[in-house]
Write a protein that holds these residues in place. Sequence first.
Motif, mmCIF file in Angstrom:
data_model
loop_
_atom_site.group_PDB
_atom_site.id
_atom_site.type_symbol
_atom_site.label_atom_id
_atom_site.label_comp_id
_atom_site.label_asym_id
_atom_site.label_seq_id
_atom_site.Cartn_x
_atom_site.Cartn_y
_atom_site.Cartn_z
ATOM 1 N N LYS A 196 -10.232 1.179 3.065
ATOM 2 C CA LYS A 196 -9.029 1.515 3.830
ATOM 3 C C LYS A 196 -8.780 3.020 3.837
ATOM 4 O O LYS A 196 -8.621 3.638 4.891
ATOM 5 N N SER A 197 -8.776 3.601 2.638
ATOM 6 C CA SER A 197 -8.505 5.043 2.555
ATOM 7 C C SER A 197 -9.609 5.843 3.224
ATOM 8 O O SER A 197 -9.337 6.819 3.939
ATOM 9 N N VAL A 198 -10.851 5.446 3.013
ATOM 10 C CA VAL A 198 -11.979 6.178 3.592
ATOM 11 C C VAL A 198 -11.850 6.216 5.117
ATOM 12 O O VAL A 198 -12.059 7.251 5.746
ATOM 13 N N ALA A 258 0.017 6.239 6.377
ATOM 14 C CA ALA A 258 0.663 5.998 5.088
ATOM 15 C C ALA A 258 -0.312 5.202 4.225
ATOM 16 O O ALA A 258 -0.561 4.036 4.485
ATOM 17 N N ASP A 259 -0.899 5.872 3.228
ATOM 18 C CA ASP A 259 -1.907 5.223 2.384
ATOM 19 C C ASP A 259 -1.237 4.605 1.165
ATOM 20 O O ASP A 259 -0.988 5.274 0.170
ATOM 21 N N GLU A 260 -0.949 3.339 1.245
ATOM 22 C CA GLU A 260 -0.245 2.606 0.195
ATOM 23 C C GLU A 260 0.981 3.392 -0.283
ATOM 24 O O GLU A 260 1.110 3.698 -1.463
ATOM 25 N N PRO A 261 1.903 3.664 0.626
ATOM 26 C CA PRO A 261 3.001 4.589 0.292
ATOM 27 C C PRO A 261 3.969 4.045 -0.743
ATOM 28 O O PRO A 261 4.738 4.803 -1.315
HETATM 29 MG MG LIG Z 1 -7.092 3.580 -1.156
#
Ligand SMILES: [Mg+2]
Lengths: 305, 344
Positions: free
Chosen positions: B49-51, B180-183
């Motif tokens: 997800k983040s990548v 929003a990365d796991e905010p």
């Molecule tokens: Mg991540």
Amino acid sequence: MTRYVLKRILLAIVTIWVVATLTFFLMNMIPGGPFLSEKAISPQATAALEAKYGLDKSLWEQYVTYMNGLLHGDFGLSLKQRGRTVLEIIVTKFPVSAKIGGMAVLISLVLGVSLGCIAALHQGKFWDRFISVFATLGIAVPGFVVCTLLSYVFGAKLKLVSTLGLSDWTSYILPVTAIAFYPTSYIMRLMRSSMLDVLGQDYMRTAKAKGLSGTKQLFKHALRNAILPVVTYVGPMLAYTIVGSFVVEKIFVIPGLGGSFITAINGRDYTLIMGTTIFLATLVILMTLVVDILYKIIDPRIKYD
Amino acid sequence: MSEEYLVNIEHEKLSFFTPAGEVKALNDVNIHLRQGEVLGIVGESGSGKSVTAYSLIGLTADPGKLISGSLYFNGHQVDQMTEKEMRKIRGNEISIIFQDPMTSLNPVYTIGNQITEVITLHTNKTKEEAKARAKELLELVGINEPEKRLKQYPHELSGGMRQRIMIAIALACEPKLLIADEPTTALDVTIQAQILELMMELKDKLGMSIIMITHDLGVVASMCDHIAVMYAGRIVEYGTTDQVFYEPKHMYTKGLIRSIPRLDTDEHQRLIPIEGTPVDMLNPPKGCPFGPRCEACMKICLKQNPPITEFDDTHYTYCWLQQKEAMERLAADSSAKSSGGGEA
Ligand SMILES: [Mg+2]
Ligand SMILES: Nc1ncnc2c1ncn2[C@@H]1O[C@H](COP(=O)(O)OP(=O)(O)O)[C@@H](O)[C@H]1O
Ligand code: SF4
């Protein structure tokens, strides 16, 4: 802030008193005395001299007299350099040492910090390896070996620089290098690992995500955090520089406080030993205080208490 | 064609070349998003997800390389842009907020400094104007006593407050897209809800799009228009929120939905966590990556990666089961047609 500084100054006075007391009694425990080696003097003359400087009194009386003088800013007369006060000697010798020591500290900081940063930014690549080898050498090889090697190669063999006394500016190169060698290497290593740590922090990713340039990320966001361990090391580095100057000044025949201190110890010049010790202790304590305040300015997380 | 989308990622493949070998972090990822839409990317930790998000904003970490694919954002072909060009849009047209607000702000600078920095960088505002704007932003993200907060340092504020600051920084230049990365993962449950509510409120106010990354489908479902379910570097199912919730097709999606705690069902109904361990990305299994953990795994699943099954314009999955069902349905349809009784 003012309260914090006042507290620290009070603490400094107590520390200096403890240092003075310890030095006084330890110094008197060393066998020998100031007038023993001067063969030409008759026992009567020695007794007269000792009486003149109060050395015939009990140790306790001597201590009280000395401390009393100290409270009035009186460091006394040198026992071996006739007619000169201790303060006079310190005031003439210290600037020479301060110049060399100050240059060494400055060079260590500038070189150590910048090379440490370069190594961290090139992690694992040529410059990192190169700098790391240099740093390891600098930490492993003792200062006096460096001194001797330097003066042999650059002074005696290549005749590039003067190795005795302080004639022109080139004569500063070797002593300053000798003193700066270890702290530069140490700061390089410190800076490298702390910079690597900071570069991996989340706030660096935030800085990049804002669209800041590489230089802005490095100089604004990384450097101020990464330099904190180096600031902590400045106190110990000052102490190291002072002790290092004793050896270096002796080897390169520099008319500074370090060389004079060693002569004073060898000649049991009690008042000069006391004066120099108290002076250096005060210097280190004051500089440490300045560094601590600086640290608090750089890192707002530290509270004054 | 891509102009209709704000974000259009097509066939993205991205690998990390680590000393231990190539980690194929993204395998044919497709994402498209229109202006004003909210896309949820859901999947367990390590699924990519983040990548995916970082590659769009040019934050891919060092051993990572884009292998192939096209990344389009708001008129820019991101995969063709230089770092210098990317810097102009980062924090400006596209912003990101991270998981941990406790470590995402620089501890040695004031809040005011860290907000105004991004304003003066991307606009022609003077220091004074930037400060006024920073104050305005703090009010926008619901922080009281903004004047005082601007002078404070991160360690003087709570986690929820710091995430609001991060949002203020992200929105400073009114971006078209907020990632929003796991905010809320690092925040308390009550604060979580407040932050998500704030984000939705700001989205409506500012008209931006949001990519909401989460490993917790239950938390974000209500605010997403579309949901992409990721597993082992692939989007295994993609659809509108309703489609993914009410007609999940991939076995992993079904598992995810079963594992959401529900408040409305009776207490005897237990949560069913997904069994097994996440994929070892250095040595992914042959065939369907979910195969070793899938209760419906068939022989073909372990041999060959499933092809795409498209249910309509917005809903697709990669699962052999759907392929089979699709084929059966197709067969049934055609036999119905050939017998003359087909529906319109
Ligand atoms: Mg991540
Ligand atoms: N810096 C990196 N170096 C090597 N591999 C990485 C790196 N960052 C991510 N990966 C790989 O990419 C995969 C996806 O990571 P990520 O997108 O961070 O997962 P998540 O879905 O939890 O956000 C991970 O499983 C990991 O193997
Ligand atoms: S393709 Fe096979 S293993 Fe993969 S999710 Fe579908 S049924 Fe399970």
